[in-house]
Design a protein around this motif. Structure first.
Motif, PDB file in Angstrom:
ATOM      1  N   GLY A 120       0.649  -1.273  -0.022  1.00  0.00           N
ATOM      2  CA  GLY A 120       0.118  -0.069   0.109  1.00  0.00           C
ATOM      3  C   GLY A 120       0.771   1.118   0.016  1.00  0.00           C
ATOM      4  N   SER A 121       2.127   1.208   0.563  1.00  0.00           N
ATOM      5  CA  SER A 121       2.997   2.613   0.749  1.00  0.00           C
ATOM      6  C   SER A 121       3.816   2.588  -0.332  1.00  0.00           C
ATOM      7  CB  SER A 121       3.495   2.222   2.117  1.00  0.00           C
ATOM      8  OG  SER A 121       4.480   1.168   2.075  1.00  0.00           O
ATOM      9  N   SER A 122       3.914   1.704  -1.323  1.00  0.00           N
ATOM     10  CA  SER A 122       4.824   1.701  -2.282  1.00  0.00           C
ATOM     11  C   SER A 122       4.047   2.224  -3.847  1.00  0.00           C
ATOM     12  CB  SER A 122       5.529   0.391  -2.612  1.00  0.00           C
ATOM     13  OG  SER A 122       6.109  -0.194  -1.435  1.00  0.00           O
ATOM     14  N   ILE A 123       2.747   2.347  -3.517  1.00  0.00           N
ATOM     15  CA  ILE A 123       2.316   2.773  -4.925  1.00  0.00           C
ATOM     16  C   ILE A 123       2.562   4.305  -5.115  1.00  0.00           C
ATOM     17  CG2 ILE A 123       0.147   3.133  -5.971  1.00  0.00           C
ATOM     18  CD1 ILE A 123      -0.954   0.641  -4.361  1.00  0.00           C
ATOM     19  N   ASP A 124       2.664   4.864  -6.293  1.00  0.00           N
ATOM     20  CA  ASP A 124       2.919   6.145  -6.717  1.00  0.00           C
ATOM     21  C   ASP A 124       1.861   6.822  -6.538  1.00  0.00           C
ATOM     22  OD1 ASP A 124       3.898   8.465  -7.638  1.00  0.00           O
ATOM     23  OD2 ASP A 124       4.743   7.704  -9.601  1.00  0.00           O
ATOM     24  N   LEU A 125       1.779   7.921  -5.510  1.00  0.00           N
ATOM     25  CA  LEU A 125       0.489   8.716  -5.350  1.00  0.00           C
ATOM     26  C   LEU A 125       0.352   9.686  -6.626  1.00  0.00           C
ATOM     27  CD1 LEU A 125       0.796   9.398  -1.742  1.00  0.00           C
ATOM     28  CD2 LEU A 125      -0.257   7.505  -2.746  1.00  0.00           C
ATOM     29  N   LYS A 126       1.335   9.998  -7.641  1.00  0.00           N
ATOM     30  CA  LYS A 126       0.959  10.674  -8.668  1.00  0.00           C
ATOM     31  C   LYS A 126       0.064  10.282  -9.742  1.00  0.00           C
ATOM     32  CE  LYS A 126       5.727  12.865  -8.587  1.00  0.00           C
ATOM     33  NZ  LYS A 126       6.906  13.094  -9.182  1.00  0.00           N
ATOM     34  N   LEU A 127      -0.057   8.724  -9.552  1.00  0.00           N
ATOM     35  CA  LEU A 127      -1.124   8.107 -10.299  1.00  0.00           C
ATOM     36  C   LEU A 127      -2.511   8.669 -10.106  1.00  0.00           C
ATOM     37  CD1 LEU A 127      -0.036   4.406 -10.114  1.00  0.00           C
ATOM     38  CD2 LEU A 127       0.195   6.028 -12.008  1.00  0.00           C
ATOM     39  N   PHE A 128      -2.972   9.326  -8.919  1.00  0.00           N
ATOM     40  CA  PHE A 128      -4.222   9.702  -8.626  1.00  0.00           C
ATOM     41  C   PHE A 128      -4.351  11.121  -8.371  1.00  0.00           C
ATOM     42  CE2 PHE A 128      -2.822   5.473  -6.613  1.00  0.00           C
ATOM     43  CZ  PHE A 128      -3.769   4.728  -7.450  1.00  0.00           C
ATOM     44  N   GLN A 129      -3.138  11.954  -8.980  1.00  0.00           N
ATOM     45  CA  GLN A 129      -3.414  13.494  -8.866  1.00  0.00           C
ATOM     46  C   GLN A 129      -4.374  13.971 -10.109  1.00  0.00           C
ATOM     47  OE1 GLN A 129       0.640  14.961  -8.487  1.00  0.00           O
ATOM     48  NE2 GLN A 129       1.021  13.947  -6.476  1.00  0.00           N
TER      49      GLN A 129
END
Length: 395
Positions: A386-395
């Motif tokens: 859960g913490s390794s996913i790139d949050l930029k995918l959801f911006q």
């Protein structure tokens, strides 16, 4: 004249506000026919009351709650439902004083849900914070105790009492959800949701009961803590034992994609992370890999038609489990290669790379093993995912 203009302007402002409001799912779970060994304990649901705890993702001030009888064969009668803020994430049935509200259904306290149907409550004002624990108390009328729609893999304790009472201090406990299937909130202009199609690894087998530490929970917390993704809701549609193509538990991923993903409110992103059960139980790895790829393609087309981005999750290793054979491993490699290189997905979430053993890439890292089954990660593994996913995918 000025008064008329004021009335027009005020009416327009109200209309604009109503138009600007939108429903977004903040919590959901995938519905299936509950297996006999996962039914509610005696005396069952009919004529009795159950309190079920869920943890939402994004907060809001106005909500509605959804209830399902999709897999029922007869009408399901509910006499009343209350919602309240829970004092825990499932370890007790206690609620915070002064937070309980009654739900209504077209203005009435109760509702009868016909077989094969789902209903939503009327909207109510209810203050929800991000990751709030919520208690939903259902007082059942007459219903079938043996053919029940629900979600067995809740990883959260529910509380059952005889009769339509509200004292749950001596309730029977069961780690399953029944009937409840979603909570929507009225979001702001930026509120949107990510929905995940998955199996037991998404459903959370190996996570900690009543700790809400599945990998989607960890991703949700990361999103909410990030300024650019703080309005992203998380919708976990994993089913333990589920397959994409055929067999397994619950409706197949291919058959439930429209219901479970496309019909959710406010979805802007989809993660497809399913296929391990198809590969592990197949007779012909190459044929199954090809069929999985074709199923993914259809889901991508359906989502893209609605302007939804689709992210592909690579299938995690399972060497050491009975699923593993050279044929099955070759099929996993083929599917993962396609996910990574085809360009069909809008992006790739490489779960395989996150938790595999670098010295033995067909297997999970030993520190992530749940019950040494070499298939399901433990809570630490889910934290990494859960913490390794790139949050930029959801911006």
């Amino acid at each position: 004249m000025k008064k008329s203009l004021f009335i027009v302007a005020f009416s327009f402002a109200l209309s604009f506000t109503a138009f600007a409001q939108k429903w977004v799912g903040t919590w959901t779970t995938a519905m299936q026919l509950v297996e006999p060994h996962n039914l509610a304990p005696e005396p069952g649901l009919s004529g009795n009351s159950i309190r079920e705890i869920v943890q939402v993702s994004v907060g809001g001030d106005k909500i509605r709650v959804k209830f399902s009888n999709e897999h029922g064969k007869s009408p399901l009668n509910i006499k009343a439902v209350e919602i309240a803020v829970a004092t825990s994430s499932g370890s007790s049935a206690d609620i915070k004083v002064g937070t309980m509200k009654s739900l209504k259904f077209k203005g009435k306290a109760g509702v009868t849900i016909e077989a094969g149907k789902m209903v939503a409550s009327d909207a109510i004002d209810f203050k929800l914070r991000n990751r709030e624990n919520v208690a939903i108390t259902i007082h059942y009328g007459e219903c079938d105790n043996k053919i029940v729609t629900g979600h067995p893999g809740s990883r959260t304790t529910s509380y059952l009492v005889e009769g339509n009472g509200s004292d749950f201090s001596k309730a029977k406990k069961t780690n399953h959800w029944y009937t409840i299937c979603g909570i929507d909130v009225v979001g702001n202009k930026n509120t949107r949701a990510v929905a995940i199609l998955g199996n037991s690894i998404t459903d959370g087998r190996g996570s900690t009961t009543n700790m809400q530490d599945r990998w989607p929970d960890n991703l949700s917390r990361a999103l909410l803590d990030n300024a650019k993704t703080k309005d992203v809701a998380m919708l976990n549609l994993g089913i333990g034992g589920n397959c994409v193509l055929r067999g397994g538990l619950g409706p197949t991923g291919a058959s439930r994609f429209t219901r479970d993903i496309m019909q959710q409110e406010g979805v802007k992103y989809v993660i497809i992370f399913e296929g391990i059960n198809d590969l592990g139980s197949c007779r012909n790895g190459e044929q199954t890999a090809n069929a999985l790829i074709e199923a993914y393609k259809k889901m991508i087309v359906e989502a893209h038609a609605k302007g939804i981005k689709v992210y592909g999750g690579t299938i995690t290793p399972f060497k050491g489990n009975k699923y593993h054979t050279p044929d099955h491993e070759a099929a996993r490699t083929k599917v993962n290669t396609w996910i990574r290189t085809s360009g069909a997905f809008d992006a790739v979430i490489d779960f395989d790379k996150m938790i595999r053993d670098s010295a033995n890439p067909e297997a999970l890292q030993s520190k992530y093993l749940y019950e040494n089954d070499w298939l399901h990660p433990n809570a630490e593994g889910y934290k990494t995912m859960g913490s390794s996913i790139d949050l930029k995918l959801f911006q």
